[in-house]
Design an enzyme around this catalytic site. Structure first.
Site, PDB file in Angstrom:
ATOM      1  N   HIS A  81       5.416  -2.800   7.282  1.00  0.00           N
ATOM      2  CA  HIS A  81       4.608  -3.551   8.243  1.00  0.00           C
ATOM      3  C   HIS A  81       4.110  -4.858   7.649  1.00  0.00           C
ATOM      4  O   HIS A  81       3.744  -4.940   6.481  1.00  0.00           O
ATOM      5  CB  HIS A  81       3.454  -2.710   8.797  1.00  0.00           C
ATOM      6  CG  HIS A  81       2.403  -2.293   7.814  1.00  0.00           C
ATOM      7  ND1 HIS A  81       1.283  -3.050   7.559  1.00  0.00           N
ATOM      8  CD2 HIS A  81       2.269  -1.180   7.050  1.00  0.00           C
ATOM      9  CE1 HIS A  81       0.504  -2.421   6.684  1.00  0.00           C
ATOM     10  NE2 HIS A  81       1.092  -1.288   6.351  1.00  0.00           N
TER      11      HIS A  81
ATOM     12  N   ASP B 147      -0.815  -3.933   0.752  1.00  0.00           N
ATOM     13  CA  ASP B 147      -0.562  -3.059   1.904  1.00  0.00           C
ATOM     14  C   ASP B 147      -0.392  -3.969   3.122  1.00  0.00           C
ATOM     15  O   ASP B 147      -1.378  -4.381   3.711  1.00  0.00           O
ATOM     16  CB  ASP B 147      -1.738  -2.106   2.078  1.00  0.00           C
ATOM     17  CG  ASP B 147      -1.635  -1.222   3.291  1.00  0.00           C
ATOM     18  OD1 ASP B 147      -0.514  -1.066   3.836  1.00  0.00           O
ATOM     19  OD2 ASP B 147      -2.676  -0.678   3.720  1.00  0.00           O
TER      20      ASP B 147
ATOM     21  N   GLU C  33       0.660  -2.062  12.387  1.00  0.00           N
ATOM     22  CA  GLU C  33       0.501  -0.724  11.796  1.00  0.00           C
ATOM     23  C   GLU C  33      -0.963  -0.369  11.613  1.00  0.00           C
ATOM     24  O   GLU C  33      -1.364   0.776  11.833  1.00  0.00           O
ATOM     25  CB  GLU C  33       1.239  -0.668  10.450  1.00  0.00           C
ATOM     26  CG  GLU C  33       1.335   0.722   9.833  1.00  0.00           C
ATOM     27  CD  GLU C  33       0.205   1.062   8.864  1.00  0.00           C
ATOM     28  OE1 GLU C  33       0.194   2.183   8.326  1.00  0.00           O
ATOM     29  OE2 GLU C  33      -0.687   0.201   8.638  1.00  0.00           O
ATOM     30  N   GLU C  34      -1.762  -1.347  11.219  1.00  0.00           N
ATOM     31  CA  GLU C  34      -3.156  -1.077  10.842  1.00  0.00           C
ATOM     32  C   GLU C  34      -4.046  -0.730  12.029  1.00  0.00           C
ATOM     33  O   GLU C  34      -5.176  -0.293  11.839  1.00  0.00           O
ATOM     34  CB  GLU C  34      -3.740  -2.286  10.100  1.00  0.00           C
ATOM     35  CG  GLU C  34      -3.048  -2.617   8.780  1.00  0.00           C
ATOM     36  CD  GLU C  34      -3.294  -1.584   7.688  1.00  0.00           C
ATOM     37  OE1 GLU C  34      -3.984  -0.580   7.950  1.00  0.00           O
ATOM     38  OE2 GLU C  34      -2.786  -1.789   6.573  1.00  0.00           O
TER      39      GLU C  34
ATOM     40  N   HIS D  41      -7.268  -2.255   0.969  1.00  0.00           N
ATOM     41  CA  HIS D  41      -8.033  -2.776   2.115  1.00  0.00           C
ATOM     42  C   HIS D  41      -9.266  -3.540   1.657  1.00  0.00           C
ATOM     43  O   HIS D  41     -10.331  -3.452   2.269  1.00  0.00           O
ATOM     44  CB  HIS D  41      -8.434  -1.649   3.069  1.00  0.00           C
ATOM     45  CG  HIS D  41      -7.296  -1.120   3.882  1.00  0.00           C
ATOM     46  ND1 HIS D  41      -7.484  -0.424   5.057  1.00  0.00           N
ATOM     47  CD2 HIS D  41      -5.951  -1.178   3.700  1.00  0.00           C
ATOM     48  CE1 HIS D  41      -6.313  -0.076   5.564  1.00  0.00           C
ATOM     49  NE2 HIS D  41      -5.363  -0.528   4.745  1.00  0.00           N
TER      50      HIS D  41
END
Length: 345
Positions: A65, A172, A205-206, A316
């Site tokens: 992603h 990420d 995605e998140e 994150h």
């Protein structure tokens, strides 16, 4: 710098929250468009590419992603400040006093009351987004010309390395995107993959695994590999038995996570190929959180999937740390699984 890292620094620095992945997608497409047989951007914003293999009877899908966690502008004040709401899971404690960028361009700072002025209760309380005001330095008239409701806000973080460790935002999942770009480069050097191979750079995605299912419906793969950045948790204040993964112990694979038990057949192939090639591999030992594999499990007739991830400490947050050797070894494993077609053999 190792050639496998040629994309990673720029990818992590690009702004691209869920639903606003344009700059990331444009960067990726510019680097790979002449190295793939087909590509298109779908209605959601997924970038889907294809490279023909020696055997077209099977389809392999790699998926990562493009979006990162971040924020959107929700209110603009007359005093040159604005308010934000999170896009994806961002603990408000990591936002205090940080530098942010609006639309990847306008610098701002999260205001915070000096510790000398905090009451005893304020020192103990957890911050919340309602209390944040982000300062730009603009006047009342200037700010409303430069910033709009719904604008993208991201952490202002530069990539840097210290020994085998790298620090940036958005590993990420720009690490997964970079892996796929590295594989495309390897194939372009004359290493034709065993099977038709699709590279899906997906969106959102998140905020609920939105793009992956849409991409899978278009590709209809026989097997998928989800490439991710995942939680490390190996820091001194957390007991070792609660660590999810450990930096320096290799890329991580999953046997399950929230919402899905991974295909045992694919899981076993990942393990056996790693063992045959003496590639250090670790398991993600805590099953909280999720990946696009959960969406793939309930898409079409169910798509057998495996996961390969780069352990990421302080995920994150504006300052996430990875071990470069984990990244490199994950790429080596991918070469065997994808180019040699071992994921289906």
């Amino acid at each position: 710098m190792n050639n496998l890292l040629k994309y990673l620094p720029e990818l992590t620095e690009l702004p691209g929250i869920s639903g606003k992945e344009d700059k990331v997608r444009e960067y990726i497409l510019e680097k790979i468009k002449d190295k793939v047989d087909e590509y298109h951007i779908d209605v959601m914003g997924n970038l889907i590419t294809k490279i023909k293999g020696k055997d077209s009877s099977k389809k392999v899908m790699l998926l990562a992603h493009m979006d990162e966690v971040g924020f959107m502008v929700t209110k603009i004040n007359d005093d040159g400040t604005f308010h934000i709401s999170p896009v994806g899971g961002v603990d408000p404690r990591v936002v205090f006093a940080q530098r942010l960028k609006v639309n990847g361009e306008i610098l701002s700072v999260v205001q915070i009351k000096p510790i000398h002025l905090l009451s005893a209760n304020e020192r103990k309380s957890k911050p919340d987004y309602n209390s944040f005001k982000i300062y730009t330095g603009f006047s009342k008239d200037e700010i409303k010309k430069k910033i709009k409701i719904g604008d993208m806000v991201t952490f202002d973080t530069k990539f840097y390395m210290n020994g085998n460790r790298a620090v940036s935002k958005a590993f990420d999942d720009r690490a997964g995107c970079s892996w796929m770009m590295n594989i495309i480069d390897k194939i372009a050097e004359g290493n034709k993959p065993e099977y038709d191979t699709y590279f899906a750079f997906v969106v959102q995605e998140e905020v609920g695994l939105r793009g992956s299912g849409v991409a899978a419906y278009q590709i209809k793969p026989d097997v998928a590999l989800v490439l991710e950045g995942t939680t490390a948790g190996d820091y001194p204040l957390l007991d070792e038995d609660k660590w999810a993964t450990h930096l320096g112990n290799g890329p991580a694979t999953f046997f399950m996570h929230s919402g899905v038990v991974l295909s045992k057949e694919v899981f076993d192939k990942i393990l056996s190929v790693a063992k045959e090639n003496n590639i250090m591999l670790q398991f993600k030992m805590r099953t909280a959180g999720g990946t696009d594999a959960r969406r793939l499990a309930i898409t079409l007739d169910g798509i057998p999937s495996g996961i390969l991830a780069v352990p990421s400490r302080y995920i994150h947050s504006p300052n996430t740390i990875i071990d470069i050797n984990d990244y490199i070894n994950g790429y080596k494993l991918l070469e065997h699984l994808v180019i040699e077609g071992r994921i289906l053999k």
